[in-house]
Design a protein around this motif. Structure first.
Motif, PDB file in Angstrom:
ATOM      1  N   VAL B 727       0.841  -1.200   0.000  1.00 33.16           N
ATOM      2  CA  VAL B 727       0.000   0.000   0.000  1.00 33.16           C
ATOM      3  C   VAL B 727       0.876   1.250   0.000  1.00 33.16           C
ATOM      4  O   VAL B 727       0.651   2.189  -0.769  1.00 33.16           O
ATOM      5  CB  VAL B 727      -0.946  -0.005   1.220  1.00 33.16           C
ATOM      6  CG1 VAL B 727      -1.564   1.360   1.424  1.00 33.16           C
ATOM      7  CG2 VAL B 727      -2.028  -1.048   1.029  1.00 33.16           C
ATOM      8  N   LEU B 728       1.900   1.232   0.845  1.00 32.58           N
ATOM      9  CA  LEU B 728       2.764   2.415   0.934  1.00 32.58           C
ATOM     10  C   LEU B 728       3.462   2.668  -0.386  1.00 32.58           C
ATOM     11  O   LEU B 728       3.534   3.810  -0.856  1.00 32.58           O
ATOM     12  CB  LEU B 728       3.784   2.237   2.066  1.00 32.58           C
ATOM     13  CG  LEU B 728       3.189   2.351   3.466  1.00 32.58           C
ATOM     14  CD1 LEU B 728       4.285   2.263   4.511  1.00 32.58           C
ATOM     15  CD2 LEU B 728       2.427   3.661   3.618  1.00 32.58           C
ATOM     16  N   VAL B 729       3.982   1.592  -0.989  1.00 25.35           N
ATOM     17  CA  VAL B 729       4.680   1.762  -2.269  1.00 25.35           C
ATOM     18  C   VAL B 729       3.709   2.298  -3.317  1.00 25.35           C
ATOM     19  O   VAL B 729       4.018   3.251  -4.047  1.00 25.35           O
ATOM     20  CB  VAL B 729       5.283   0.425  -2.735  1.00 25.35           C
ATOM     21  CG1 VAL B 729       5.710   0.512  -4.193  1.00 25.35           C
ATOM     22  CG2 VAL B 729       6.474   0.069  -1.859  1.00 25.35           C
ATOM     23  N   ALA B 730       2.509   1.715  -3.365  1.00 26.80           N
ATOM     24  CA  ALA B 730       1.532   2.148  -4.365  1.00 26.80           C
ATOM     25  C   ALA B 730       1.157   3.604  -4.154  1.00 26.80           C
ATOM     26  O   ALA B 730       1.166   4.411  -5.085  1.00 26.80           O
ATOM     27  CB  ALA B 730       0.294   1.255  -4.299  1.00 26.80           C
ATOM     28  N   VAL B 731       0.854   3.948  -2.912  1.00 24.71           N
ATOM     29  CA  VAL B 731       0.452   5.331  -2.631  1.00 24.71           C
ATOM     30  C   VAL B 731       1.610   6.275  -2.931  1.00 24.71           C
ATOM     31  O   VAL B 731       1.435   7.327  -3.552  1.00 24.71           O
ATOM     32  CB  VAL B 731      -0.010   5.473  -1.168  1.00 24.71           C
ATOM     33  CG1 VAL B 731      -0.177   6.931  -0.802  1.00 24.71           C
ATOM     34  CG2 VAL B 731      -1.312   4.735  -0.961  1.00 24.71           C
ATOM     35  N   GLY B 732       2.804   5.867  -2.502  1.00 26.54           N
ATOM     36  CA  GLY B 732       3.971   6.719  -2.746  1.00 26.54           C
ATOM     37  C   GLY B 732       4.195   6.957  -4.219  1.00 26.54           C
ATOM     38  O   GLY B 732       4.378   8.096  -4.663  1.00 26.54           O
ATOM     39  N   ALA B 733       4.150   5.862  -4.998  1.00 25.66           N
ATOM     40  CA  ALA B 733       4.362   5.995  -6.438  1.00 25.66           C
ATOM     41  C   ALA B 733       3.277   6.870  -7.041  1.00 25.66           C
ATOM     42  O   ALA B 733       3.549   7.757  -7.867  1.00 25.66           O
ATOM     43  CB  ALA B 733       4.346   4.622  -7.094  1.00 25.66           C
ATOM     44  N   ALA B 734       2.038   6.639  -6.589  1.00 27.95           N
ATOM     45  CA  ALA B 734       0.922   7.409  -7.135  1.00 27.95           C
ATOM     46  C   ALA B 734       1.102   8.890  -6.834  1.00 27.95           C
ATOM     47  O   ALA B 734       0.918   9.744  -7.701  1.00 27.95           O
ATOM     48  CB  ALA B 734      -0.389   6.901  -6.550  1.00 27.95           C
ATOM     49  N   LEU B 735       1.488   9.183  -5.606  1.00 27.32           N
ATOM     50  CA  LEU B 735       1.654  10.592  -5.248  1.00 27.32           C
ATOM     51  C   LEU B 735       2.789  11.215  -6.040  1.00 27.32           C
ATOM     52  O   LEU B 735       2.698  12.350  -6.492  1.00 27.32           O
ATOM     53  CB  LEU B 735       1.902  10.729  -3.744  1.00 27.32           C
ATOM     54  CG  LEU B 735       0.676  10.427  -2.890  1.00 27.32           C
ATOM     55  CD1 LEU B 735       0.957  10.741  -1.438  1.00 27.32           C
ATOM     56  CD2 LEU B 735      -0.524  11.234  -3.366  1.00 27.32           C
ATOM     57  N   ALA B 736       3.859  10.431  -6.218  1.00 25.11           N
ATOM     58  CA  ALA B 736       4.980  10.955  -6.996  1.00 25.11           C
ATOM     59  C   ALA B 736       4.537  11.288  -8.413  1.00 25.11           C
ATOM     60  O   ALA B 736       4.906  12.317  -8.969  1.00 25.11           O
ATOM     61  CB  ALA B 736       6.118   9.946  -7.017  1.00 25.11           C
ATOM     62  N   VAL B 737       3.698  10.401  -8.969  1.00 27.24           N
ATOM     63  CA  VAL B 737       3.210  10.640 -10.324  1.00 27.24           C
ATOM     64  C   VAL B 737       2.292  11.855 -10.353  1.00 27.24           C
ATOM     65  O   VAL B 737       2.355  12.678 -11.258  1.00 27.24           O
ATOM     66  CB  VAL B 737       2.470   9.389 -10.845  1.00 27.24           C
ATOM     67  CG1 VAL B 737       1.687   9.715 -12.094  1.00 27.24           C
ATOM     68  CG2 VAL B 737       3.466   8.291 -11.124  1.00 27.24           C
ATOM     69  N   ALA B 738       1.444  11.973  -9.334  1.00 30.80           N
ATOM     70  CA  ALA B 738       0.509  13.099  -9.305  1.00 30.80           C
ATOM     71  C   ALA B 738       1.238  14.416  -9.083  1.00 30.80           C
ATOM     72  O   ALA B 738       0.758  15.479  -9.450  1.00 30.80           O
ATOM     73  CB  ALA B 738      -0.528  12.886  -8.209  1.00 30.80           C
ATOM     74  N   LEU B 739       2.431  14.307  -8.486  1.00 31.82           N
ATOM     75  CA  LEU B 739       3.166  15.518  -8.114  1.00 31.82           C
ATOM     76  C   LEU B 739       3.679  16.273  -9.332  1.00 31.82           C
ATOM     77  O   LEU B 739       3.713  17.504  -9.344  1.00 31.82           O
ATOM     78  CB  LEU B 739       4.344  15.107  -7.234  1.00 31.82           C
ATOM     79  CG  LEU B 739       4.877  16.178  -6.296  1.00 31.82           C
ATOM     80  CD1 LEU B 739       3.797  16.557  -5.314  1.00 31.82           C
ATOM     81  CD2 LEU B 739       6.087  15.654  -5.574  1.00 31.82           C
ATOM     82  N   ILE B 740       4.070  15.514 -10.375  1.00 30.61           N
ATOM     83  CA  ILE B 740       4.723  16.169 -11.524  1.00 30.61           C
ATOM     84  C   ILE B 740       3.807  17.192 -12.194  1.00 30.61           C
ATOM     85  O   ILE B 740       4.178  18.360 -12.306  1.00 30.61           O
ATOM     86  CB  ILE B 740       5.228  15.117 -12.528  1.00 30.61           C
ATOM     87  CG1 ILE B 740       6.196  14.171 -11.814  1.00 30.61           C
ATOM     88  CG2 ILE B 740       5.889  15.786 -13.712  1.00 30.61           C
ATOM     89  CD1 ILE B 740       6.460  12.893 -12.563  1.00 30.61           C
ATOM     90  N   PRO B 741       2.595  16.760 -12.624  1.00 26.58           N
ATOM     91  CA  PRO B 741       1.733  17.762 -13.244  1.00 26.58           C
ATOM     92  C   PRO B 741       1.323  18.855 -12.265  1.00 26.58           C
ATOM     93  O   PRO B 741       1.189  20.012 -12.654  1.00 26.58           O
ATOM     94  CB  PRO B 741       0.522  16.969 -13.725  1.00 26.58           C
ATOM     95  CG  PRO B 741       0.579  15.680 -13.026  1.00 26.58           C
ATOM     96  CD  PRO B 741       1.993  15.426 -12.661  1.00 26.58           C
ATOM     97  N   ALA B 742       1.150  18.475 -10.995  1.00 26.37           N
ATOM     98  CA  ALA B 742       0.740  19.474 -10.009  1.00 26.37           C
ATOM     99  C   ALA B 742       1.811  20.546  -9.871  1.00 26.37           C
ATOM    100  O   ALA B 742       1.525  21.738  -9.768  1.00 26.37           O
ATOM    101  CB  ALA B 742       0.492  18.798  -8.666  1.00 26.37           C
ATOM    102  N   ARG B 743       3.049  20.120  -9.904  1.00 26.71           N
ATOM    103  CA  ARG B 743       4.171  21.034  -9.787  1.00 26.71           C
ATOM    104  C   ARG B 743       4.179  22.013 -10.944  1.00 26.71           C
ATOM    105  O   ARG B 743       4.343  23.218 -10.781  1.00 26.71           O
ATOM    106  CB  ARG B 743       5.437  20.198  -9.834  1.00 26.71           C
ATOM    107  CG  ARG B 743       6.539  20.691  -8.988  1.00 26.71           C
ATOM    108  CD  ARG B 743       7.720  19.774  -9.244  1.00 26.71           C
ATOM    109  NE  ARG B 743       8.931  20.522  -9.079  1.00 26.71           N
ATOM    110  CZ  ARG B 743       9.449  20.797  -7.896  1.00 26.71           C
ATOM    111  NH1 ARG B 743       8.860  20.369  -6.820  1.00 26.71           N
ATOM    112  NH2 ARG B 743      10.551  21.505  -7.821  1.00 26.71           N
ATOM    113  N   ARG B 744       3.955  21.427 -12.147  1.00 21.06           N
ATOM    114  CA  ARG B 744       3.964  22.283 -13.327  1.00 21.06           C
ATOM    115  C   ARG B 744       2.821  23.291 -13.233  1.00 21.06           C
ATOM    116  O   ARG B 744       2.983  24.462 -13.523  1.00 21.06           O
ATOM    117  CB  ARG B 744       3.833  21.419 -14.577  1.00 21.06           C
ATOM    118  CG  ARG B 744       4.289  22.160 -15.798  1.00 21.06           C
ATOM    119  CD  ARG B 744       4.207  21.308 -17.043  1.00 21.06           C
ATOM    120  NE  ARG B 744       4.603  19.926 -16.828  1.00 21.06           N
ATOM    121  CZ  ARG B 744       4.025  18.906 -17.439  1.00 21.06           C
ATOM    122  NH1 ARG B 744       3.021  19.115 -18.265  1.00 21.06           N
ATOM    123  NH2 ARG B 744       4.436  17.683 -17.241  1.00 21.06           N
ATOM    124  N   ALA B 745       1.655  22.802 -12.784  1.00 18.22           N
ATOM    125  CA  ALA B 745       0.495  23.691 -12.708  1.00 18.22           C
ATOM    126  C   ALA B 745       0.750  24.815 -11.714  1.00 18.22           C
ATOM    127  O   ALA B 745       0.370  25.960 -11.935  1.00 18.22           O
ATOM    128  CB  ALA B 745      -0.730  22.899 -12.293  1.00 18.22           C
TER     129      ALA B 745
END
Lengths: 168, 755, 241
Positions: B727-745
């Motif tokens: 769960v931690l790995v999945a959530v972590g990976a997901a958040l990392a992925v979500a972070l990129i576009p959020a950062r750009r935005a």
């Protein structure tokens, strides 16, 4: 003012003071209040041209007053006026002459002219804003007249901007 | 025609404008298809090695043995394209590590034949320069632990001993693997064979026929039978070879089918999300197109073509990639066409179906985009009040609110992550079950890790030697007999081991252990076969004498599809049980079965026959590869879902972000808001998926165990630690992925123009 | 003591091949309570200038002072924190968070600035009451007319009683009736002493200002007061024949 008076008389016969009141009532604060003397002078000319007919009405303890009626000829003239299309405002702009000619003489610079003129227009606009805020919204003739004036002013300002872009 | 042209121009422009997104869709679908194809092909190859071996060796379809070299024109039979042999073959016994194994020594020329040629995996083929060379079939070599250069001691029928040396190890599709298929196979040069076995009468001749049509074996073998009459010893076809080579892959098959179907569903979900998101983003364009005169149907078709084309392109690319991977791993000849075609067809249909719904919805766009629906009332007020009362950061409050404003997309996002996560959890459960097989063999009926057969010794001596070893904890005497069941047209295995008073510790999962003679426990397979239930009394016949026992419990039974009845040795008649056939040795904790085996062999002077127990997990190790591959696919699907979700979220928020920034949200807070918005759904989906997976995994594995005869009671959920880490790995990976576009935005400029 | 002061403010966009100067050396000073209108042809740098004043865009060189504090050196985050209390912003488009109710939109800045939920609610109620929008509090921004949206946007921008209200073409896409509503609100706010800097090309809106700054090609070409003459009638401007 001739035709304005003819139009009022077409509705019902009236004497001079009644005509002045009718003008003020219709246009409200938007239009400069007419001088009563000027109205009588105009009515005299209309009578001379045969467009209106004056009838003396006797009044107790007062001088007789003249009530004016529209004649058939007067109605024809009025109809012709209403029927023909109205010319739009022509550009007979004094400022434009200054703007074109002044730099040639070296008296003034175009940018300064434009800026001064813009602020002038805006202060006119601000007056119109004040006027509008003082006018009752129900007085639609007056409101329309003021907004018409504002839109003309806006057009003048836009034109000023065009002049600035192309001449300055 | 005109609309087609106009439509294609619009599609082109649209794709050009969203190149990245289009590429991502293609890649996601391609990845899924490639991984599925790779997993299926590798699995197929792992469980059905016959097909690739047959292709590699240009195998023969029909094999027959004759007493003498056949003197008839076998090549003339209709449908036979080529023949292999006849080769002379002599039975010998191989002696290796004190064990004697039956083998067939096959004479083969220096240049291998065109048909049914063994493929050398290690070392070289036979060479006349070394007449004592032998090439051993790979499974045989593995069973005997033979390496290149090892001595290969054989005893001919005459009793004469010869020593050959292993020159090569080769694959063959001629017969099944040793020890399931005996005798083992080894090739020597004809001259060598003549030296070892000069008597022609003690050998037989082997001939293979390659057919034009593999399905014509029946006709061809009948012709052979007729032509050779009493010369013929036996005939078998490729079907028997294939059946012998196949692993019991029902478990694998079910597992793969399950993963495949759910993988497809998840992929469809991902694609539908992506296409749906695009259609949502295109609503204005679609309205414009409609006002330009596109009909509802044309618009739907346009969308179907655009998004469907992307999906199908992905399927194509994925097929190529998957094919390339399998070819790289297995070689061109071994790619199974049927499952690959099924995958390609299935994914293509799924793609179109998944894209169809949003396309249809897009077609129904009104020409004038409607006013947005009212947001749910008072959400912020309630949440914010609560959140701000406990001084939560505003980004968290806003993000939480965002996550649940659009319920349907929110649900799809969470669901799109929950499904792959559930499957991953199930995969981890299967993994844990295999681990449990390995670490607790006693729980799958393998309490004993060594089986000792007396061999040349007396049973009592064998027992004494076994009991005297320091690593042996207990010794259970036992005998396997075959018993006939009334009604069943076949015999079943009766395993008598230990005594009824001191029973062998079978893992009884239902009922109880037997406690006195006349009681028995059975595997699920036997219960199914006899239609018996616990508590039933059954009557069997063992070597003519009746055996009547009451089944008092069910054990986990990994052998023989669970069709085994276990009793105490004292339940069996003395003629069958004395002396015991074998001794099952339970070792002490931590003892190495290999060492014990060597020690026992040494003590007994190589006279004992000591066998190690094969753990079922060892046979199923290919499942682990499949699990890893499928977890990769599922992770990819989850990723695609996530990217869609965050792209959608971003599109929804591009303009809101300007307002929030103007209000004074810092870039970090903007980012946190976006990440919270998707992150909450991610956490929700992942936790829900994990919970769902964990709750069904043992049931699923037990169901599988039930149908395969092993019986329920083997399933193990993944450990809590594993689940938490997953769960931690999945959530972590997901958040990392979500972070990129959020950062750009967060860094983007405030939009000032109308959309 | 001025609310806003800029010294030789320059903005050059260098995203493309050729650097494009948008603002070249603007010196501007805005006193408390002043209403400054910024006019100029499109591309003259008006929007860039107000965006820089609100910290939504970074300056290339020069200084920006807000309430006597130098702010051009602030980080993006520090600007954001500053905006919460000191700057209200109104754009031409997209002033409201689309999926929040009107009430939420107006409460949000107050909550962000750390007001208690009760205070935020009270301020929202009084602002919406003043705008006659109380009964629309639970509507979505999309359900409001353009004029109503912009009035809510003003309410949102004024929720924290900022030192300065920055507006970028707030009536840009409104018809004349909606413009009139916004005008009335702006003039009322100004009468209450709110400092306003507004980019507009609408003369009616600009005429509300005390002072006109004309930009041309990124530089100030005119800066002066707009005189009030208090004439009586429209006849001064238009000749009715």
């Amino acid at each position: 003012m001739r035709l304005h008076l003819l139009a009022l008389l077409a509705k019902e016969p009236a004497h001079g003071y009644e005509l002045k009141q009718a003008l003020e009532q219709t246009f409200g604060s938007a239009y400069p209040s007419p001088n009563i003397g000027q109205i009588y002078v105009t009515l005299g000319r209309l009578e001379k041209d045969g467009l209106v007919r004056a009838v003396d009405v006797e009044q107790s303890n007062r001088p007789n007053k003249k009530v004016y009626y529209l004649t058939a000829k007067g109605r024809d003239v009025l109809t012709t006026w209403v029927d023909e299309p109205t010319e739009g405002p022509r550009v007979r702009d004094e400022f434009f002459m200054k703007l074109v000619l002044a730099p040639l003489t070296g008296i003034a610079d175009r940018m300064a002219l434009i800026n001064r003129q813009r602020r002038h227009y805006l202060s006119l606009m601000s007056d119109l804003n004040d006027l509008l805020s003082r006018t009752a919204p129900a007085d639609s003739v007056a409101v329309l007249l003021i907004e018409g004036a504002m839109l003309h002013l806006q057009a003048d300002l836009d034109w000023l901007a065009r002049c600035q872009e192309d001449l300055a | 025609m005109s609309t087609a042209r106009a439509g294609s121009r619009w599609i082109r422009a649209d794709l050009r404008a969203r190149r990245g997104q289009a590429l991502l869709t293609v890649l996601a679908v391609a990845g899924i298809v490639a991984a599925l194809i790779t997993a299926v092909t590798l699995l197929e190859d792992g469980t059905n090695p016959w097909r690739s071996l047959f292709a590699q060796t240009d195998g023969a379809h029909v094999w027959f043995y004759t007493k003498d070299s056949p003197q008839v024109a076998l090549g003339g039979i209709d449908g036979v394209t080529q023949t292999a042999g006849p080769y002379r073959s002599a039975p010998v016994t191989v002696v290796q590590d004190g064990k004697k194994e039956p083998a067939a020594l096959r004479a083969m020329p220096t240049t291998p034949p065109r048909v049914a040629h063994p493929v050398v995996a290690e070392g070289r083929w036979l060479d006349p320069a070394q007449s004592d060379g032998v090439v051993v079939e790979r499974s045989f070599a593995r069973a005997l632990r033979l390496k290149l250069g090892d001595a290969f001691s054989i005893i001919a029928l005459s009793g004469e001993r010869h020593t050959l040396y292993v020159r090569g190890i080769a694959d063959s599709a001629e017969q099944g693997f040793y020890p399931e298929w005996t005798p083992g196979l080894a090739w020597v040069l004809p001259a060598t064979l003549d030296r070892i076995e000069p008597m022609l009468g003690r050998s037989e001749w082997v001939t293979g026929l390659r057919l034009a049509d593999p399905d014509a074996t029946q006709v061809v073998s009948q012709r052979v039978v007729v032509m050779l009459e009493d010369q013929l010893q036996r005939v078998y076809t490729w079907r028997e070879v294939r059946a012998a080579m196949e692993l019991d892959n029902r478990l694998l098959g079910t597992l793969l089918a399950l993963f495949g179907v759910v993988g497809l569903v998840a992929a469809a979900l991902a694609l539908a999300n992506a296409a749906g998101g695009r259609v949502l983003g295109q609503l204005r364009d679609l309205a414009t197109l409609k006002s330009m005169g596109f009909t509802r149907g044309q618009l739907a078709l346009l969308l179907l073509v655009e998004h469907g084309a992307l999906g199908l392109l992905g399927v194509g690319v994925g097929t190529l990639a998957g094919w390339a991977v399998t070819v790289a791993v297995l070689g061109t000849t071994s790619v199974a066409p049927v499952p690959v075609l099924a995958i390609v067809g299935g994914t293509a249909l799924t793609v179109l179906a998944a894209v169809g719904v949003p396309a249809w919805r897009g077609g129904r766009t009104p020409p004038i985009p409607g006013a947005p629906a009212a947001p749910p009332r008072g959400h912020l007020s309630r949440l914010a009040r609560l959140g701000l009362l406990v001084r939560l950061p505003p980004a968290l409050v806003l993000g939480t609110r965002d996550a649940f404003t659009r319920r349907l997309p929110a649900f799809l996002t969470a669901f799109g992550l929950a499904v792959p996560m559930m499957m991953i959890t199930i995969g981890l459960g299967v993994w844990a079950t295999l681990d449990n097989f390995l670490s607790h063999p006693e729980q799958v009926g393998q309490h004993a890790s060594l089986y000792v057969r007396p061999g040349k010794l007396e049973a009592a001596d064998a027992q004494r030697i076994a009991e005297s070893d320091r690593a042996v904890q207990s010794v259970y005497a036992g005998t396997d007999v075959n018993a006939l069941a009334p009604g069943a047209a076949r015999s079943v295995r009766v395993r008598a081991i230990g005594s009824s008073a001191d029973p062998y510790p079978f893992p009884v999962v239902e009922g109880r252990m037997y406690g006195q003679p006349g009681e028995a426990v059975a595997g699920q397979g036997l219960l199914n076969l006899l239609g018996a239930r616990i508590g039933d009394r059954i009557r069997l016949t063992v070597g003519g004498s009746p055996l009547i026992v009451r089944i008092v419990g069910r054990t986990v039974e990994p052998d023989l599809d669970g069709e085994v009845l276990s009793v105490g040795l004292d339940s069996l008649a003395a003629k069958d049980s004395v002396p015991p056939e074998f001794y099952a040795l339970a070792l002490r904790q931590g003892a190495d079965p290999g060492e014990v085996r060597d020690r026992l062999l040494a003590t007994s002077g190589e006279s004992l026959d000591v066998q190690r127990v094969v753990n079922p997990a060892d046979r199923l190790s290919v499942i682990r590869v499949v699990i890893v591959a499928l977890i990769a696919v599922l992770a990819l699907i989850g990723l695609a879902n996530l990217l869609t979700a965050s792209a959608l979220g971003l599109r929804d928020h591009a303009f809101d972000l300007a307002v929030l920034k103007a209000m004074g949200l810092t870039p970090r807070q903007v980012m946190a808001t976006l990440v919270t918005g998707t992150g909450l759904l991610v956490v929700l989906g992942i936790v829900a998926g994990t919970a769902a997976g964990a709750s069904v995994v043992t049931g699923l594995i037990d169901l599988q165990g039930y149908t395969s005869g092993v019986g329920a009671g083997i399933g193990r959920p993944p450990s809590v630690l594993t689940l938490i880490v997953a769960v931690l790995v999945a959530v972590g990976a997901a958040l990392a992925v979500a972070l990129i576009p959020a950062r750009r935005a967060a860094r983007a400029q405030v939009p000032v123009t109308s959309r | 003591m001025s609310v806003i002061k800029t010294v030789n403010l320059v903005k050059i966009y260098s995203d493309g091949a050729v650097p494009v100067p948008a603002v070249r050396g603007v010196d501007l000073q805005v006193e408390p309570g002043e209403f400054v209108a910024i006019m100029g042809p499109s591309g003259s740098g008006k929007s860039t200038l107000v965006h820089m004043l609100g910290g939504l865009d970074t300056r290339t060189s020069g200084e920006i002072w807000l309430d006597e504090k130098r702010v051009d050196t602030l980080s993006e985050s520090a600007w954001a924190l500053l905006r919460r209390k000191k700057v209200g912003f109104v754009f031409q488009f997209f002033n409201l968070v689309a999926n929040m109710t009107v009430a939420d939109n107006v409460e949000l800045p107050a909550l962000l600035a750390g007001a208690s939920p009760r205070d935020a609610r009270e301020r929202r109620q009084s602002l919406l009451g003043a705008l006659n929008l109380t009964e629309r509090a639970d509507a979505a921004p999309g359900q409001l007319s353009g004029g109503e949206q912009q009035r809510v946007a003003l309410a949102r921008a004024l929720a924290n009683q900022p030192s300065v209200l920055l507006a970028d073409e707030p009536t840009g896409n409104l018809d004349s009736r909606n413009t009139r509503d916004v005008l009335r609100l702006l003039s009322d706010v100004h009468k209450d002493g709110q400092t306003i800097v507004m980019v507009t090309h609408d003369a009616r809106v600009a005429a509300l200002a005390d002072r006109l700054v004309s930009l041309f090609d990124g530089a100030i070409v005119d800066d002066g007061r707009i005189a009030r003459r208090r004439t009586g009638t429209a006849g001064e401007v238009i000749d009715l024949r």
